[in-house]
Motif scaffolding. Structure first.
Motif, PDB file in Angstrom:
ATOM      1  N   ASP A  62       0.867  -1.172   0.000  1.00 33.10           N
ATOM      2  CA  ASP A  62       0.000   0.000   0.000  1.00 33.10           C
ATOM      3  C   ASP A  62       0.908   1.226   0.000  1.00 33.10           C
ATOM      4  O   ASP A  62       1.851   1.307   0.781  1.00 33.10           O
ATOM      5  CB  ASP A  62      -0.906   0.012   1.232  1.00 33.10           C
ATOM      6  N   SER A  94      -8.945   7.850   6.340  1.00 27.57           N
ATOM      7  CA  SER A  94      -9.873   7.195   5.409  1.00 27.57           C
ATOM      8  C   SER A  94      -9.539   5.715   5.263  1.00 27.57           C
ATOM      9  O   SER A  94     -10.438   4.867   5.182  1.00 27.57           O
ATOM     10  CB  SER A  94      -9.820   7.884   4.044  1.00 27.57           C
ATOM     11  N   MET A  95      -8.259   5.385   5.211  1.00 30.15           N
ATOM     12  CA  MET A  95      -7.866   3.977   5.137  1.00 30.15           C
ATOM     13  C   MET A  95      -8.357   3.225   6.375  1.00 30.15           C
ATOM     14  O   MET A  95      -8.884   2.108   6.270  1.00 30.15           O
ATOM     15  CB  MET A  95      -6.346   3.853   5.013  1.00 30.15           C
ATOM     16  N   GLU A  96      -8.207   3.854   7.534  1.00 29.40           N
ATOM     17  CA  GLU A  96      -8.640   3.205   8.764  1.00 29.40           C
ATOM     18  C   GLU A  96     -10.161   3.038   8.804  1.00 29.40           C
ATOM     19  O   GLU A  96     -10.677   1.970   9.163  1.00 29.40           O
ATOM     20  CB  GLU A  96      -8.167   4.018   9.967  1.00 29.40           C
ATOM     21  N   GLU A  97     -10.893   4.076   8.411  1.00 29.96           N
ATOM     22  CA  GLU A  97     -12.355   4.008   8.416  1.00 29.96           C
ATOM     23  C   GLU A  97     -12.886   2.915   7.495  1.00 29.96           C
ATOM     24  O   GLU A  97     -13.924   2.305   7.767  1.00 29.96           O
ATOM     25  CB  GLU A  97     -12.937   5.365   7.994  1.00 29.96           C
ATOM     26  N   ASN A  98     -12.175   2.676   6.418  1.00 27.76           N
ATOM     27  CA  ASN A  98     -12.606   1.665   5.447  1.00 27.76           C
ATOM     28  C   ASN A  98     -12.028   0.283   5.739  1.00 27.76           C
ATOM     29  O   ASN A  98     -12.196  -0.642   4.934  1.00 27.76           O
ATOM     30  CB  ASN A  98     -12.204   2.092   4.032  1.00 27.76           C
ATOM     31  N   GLY A  99     -11.352   0.138   6.866  1.00 32.50           N
ATOM     32  CA  GLY A  99     -10.774  -1.151   7.220  1.00 32.50           C
ATOM     33  C   GLY A  99      -9.614  -1.548   6.335  1.00 32.50           C
ATOM     34  O   GLY A  99      -9.360  -2.740   6.110  1.00 32.50           O
ATOM     35  N   LEU A 100      -8.860  -0.561   5.822  1.00 39.95           N
ATOM     36  CA  LEU A 100      -7.787  -0.825   4.873  1.00 39.95           C
ATOM     37  C   LEU A 100      -6.396  -0.597   5.453  1.00 39.95           C
ATOM     38  O   LEU A 100      -5.402  -0.753   4.742  1.00 39.95           O
ATOM     39  CB  LEU A 100      -7.966   0.059   3.632  1.00 39.95           C
TER      40      LEU A 100
END
Length: 384
Positions: A62, A94-100
Motif C-alpha cells: 500500500d 480514510s484507510m482506517e475508516e474503510n478497514g484498509l
C-alpha cells in the motif's frame, strides 16, 4: 525461517513462504507493507525504487506518497507538490475508516517537512499500539555528505520516532546528525551505536554506507578488510556496511550488540535511489529468508542485510554496465560549470543512470547471497 518437508518455509513471525525454484515468495496473509515515501513520475527513487522490488518478493504494498515530483532532484529541475500533513492524516484516517489500514510491516522514507513527519509519527504510534509485532523499518532520509535534504526541524521529530522502529537504515552522515556525534574513530562509532541502542532504544541499526577512511580501515579485523592495493590511500574506494543487532541475553554485559560488517567497492558514477532500494530489500528479507544453520545463527538482521547488500550491488553493476553502452553525449563526466551552462548534459547523464529495476527483477527474486554481500562478524568491536 525453516524449510519443512512439504517444501514450504516457516517464517519467524509464524507465517509461511512458498518456494519456486530459486525464488521465494511471501505468504499473502502476512505480507502487506505500507510504504510512505516520495514518488517521481520518471525514474527510480523513493517509492519507485522500493515498491516494485517488494512486489517482486511477493508483498502486497500500500503506497502513500509524501511528494509527487516529475523526477528526482539530481536533475536540478523538477516540478510537483509536497503532500501536506493534513492530506497525509486524511489519507490515513480514510484507510482506517474503510478497514484498509492492515500492514504487517511499515516502511517510511523521504518526508521533507516536520509537520508531515509528525503525521507519519502519529500513524506509526497507532499501528505499533494496535500491532506490537509490526516490523517497522525507518529510513531517516535527512541528507548525505554534509548536506541536509530536509528542513532542519525534521531532525528532532526523527529522534522522537526512533524508539518505534524495528530497524533504522541511516547513512554515516545521518548517524552523525541523529546522535550529534562525529564519526572520526572507533570510539566515536561505538558511542554513536551505543546512543542509538540505549538512549533511542533502536534494536537494529544498519549504517548503510560509511566511507572507508584510513581510521576505519586501520581498526577493521583482517577478515573484513578489502585486499590492497587501493587506488587512493586516503580514500580506498570502498564503503563499509555495518549491521548492529542489540543483544537480548546477559552473557556478557560489556557487549551491547552483535556487529556484522562488509566492505563493498564503489562503482563510479552518480546513482539515485540506492538507499531506498536497499531499505526495501532489507525489510523484505528481515525475518523472512531461510537462514542456514552455519550462517548468522539467531541473527536475522545480518542475513537480511547480506541479501539487501548483495542485490543492491548487483543492481548498481547492471545499471553501470548499461550506462557504458549509451551514446557518448549521455556518458559525459560531471562538470558543474558545464552542467550549469548546458543543463541538457546533466539531464542525459541522470537519465542514463536510473536504476535498471525492471531489467534486474531476477536479481531481486533470487534467494542467493554472493560473497560480496555476505556480512561477517566483527569480533572484538566493543573491546576497549
Amino acid at each position: 525461517m525453516a524449510i519443512d518437508v512439504a517444501g514450504q518455509s516457516t517464517m519467524a513471525n509464524g507465517g509461511t513462504a512458498s518456494r519456486t525454484g530459486n525464488y521465494e515468495i511471501a505468504a499473502p496473509h502476512l505480507s502487506r507493507i505500507l510504504s510512505i515515501q516520495s514518488h517521481v513520475a520518471f525514474g527510480y527513487v523513493g517509492g519507485k525504487a522500493a515498491v516494485f522490488p517488494l512486489q517482486c518478493l511477493g508483498y502486497d504494498v500500500d503506497v502513500v506518497n509524501t511528494v509527487n515530483f516529475s523526477n528526482h532532484s539530481g536533475y536540478r529541475r523538477f516540478g510537483g507538490t509536497k503532500t501536506t500533513a493534513a492530506e497525509l492524516s486524511q489519507i490515513f484516517a480514510s484507510m482506517e475508516e474503510n478497514g484498509l489500514l492492515l500492514p504487517s510491516r511499515l516502511l517510511t522514507g523521504y518526508i521533507p517537512e516536520a509537520k508531515a513527519l509528525t503525521a507519519v509519527y502519529d500513524l506509526a504510534k497507532k499501528l505499533k499500539s494496535k500491532t506490537p509485532e509490526l516490523i517497522y523499518l525507518l529510513d531517516p532520509v535527512i541528507g548525505d555528505a554534509g548536506q541536509l535534504y530536509v528542513a532542519p526541524d525534521v531532525v528532532p521529530v526523527y529522534r522522537t520516532m526512533l524508539s518505534l522502529a524495528s530497524i533504522i537504515t541511516p547513512n554515516w552522515f545521518e548517524v552523525e546528525v541523529l546522535t550529534d556525534i562525529k564519526l572520526s574513530d572507533l570510539a566515536s562509532l561505538r558511542l554513536a551505536l551505543r546512543k542509538l541502542h540505549t538512549e533511542f532504544h533502536v534494536p537494529n541499526v544498519v549504517i548503510s554506507s560509511i566511507p572507508l577512511k584510513p581510521w576505519l580501515l586501520d581498526v577493521l579485523p583482517a577478515q573484513l578488510r578489502p585486499a590492497p592495493p587501493f587506488p587512493n590511500t586516503e580514500d580506498p574506494g570502498y564503503l563499509l556496511c555495518l549491521a548492529s543487532a542489540a543483544r537480548t541475553d546477559d552473557a556478557d554485559t560489556r557487549v551491547l550488540s552483535t556487529i556484522h560488517a562488509r566492505c563493498v567497492p564503489l562503482i563510479p558514477g552518480y546513482f539515485s535511489g540506492v538507499g531506498d532500494l536497499f531499505s526495501a530489500l532489507l525489510i523484505g528479507h528481515f525475518h523472512f529468508s531461510s537462514i542456514p544453520p552455519s550462517a548468522h545463527p539467531s541473527n536475522p538482521l545480518a542475513h537480511a542485510t547480506s541479501s539487501a547488500l548483495h542485490k543492491t550491488h548487483l543492481m548498481l553493476q547492471l545499471t553501470h554496465e548499461h550506462a557504458k553502452t549509451l551514446p557518448e553525449d549521455e556518458r559525459l563526466p560531471t562538470d558543474e560549470e558545464k552542467d550549469a551552462m548546458e543543463p541538457v548534459r546533466r539531464f542525459k547523464r541522470m537519465r542514463g543512470r536510473e536504476l535498471r529495476l525492471v531489467q534486474g527483477q531476477d536479481i531481486i527474486r533470487s534467494t542467493e547471497i554472493g560473497e560480496l554481500g555476505a556480512m561477517d562478524v566483527w569480533e572484538g568491536f566493543w573491546e576497549a
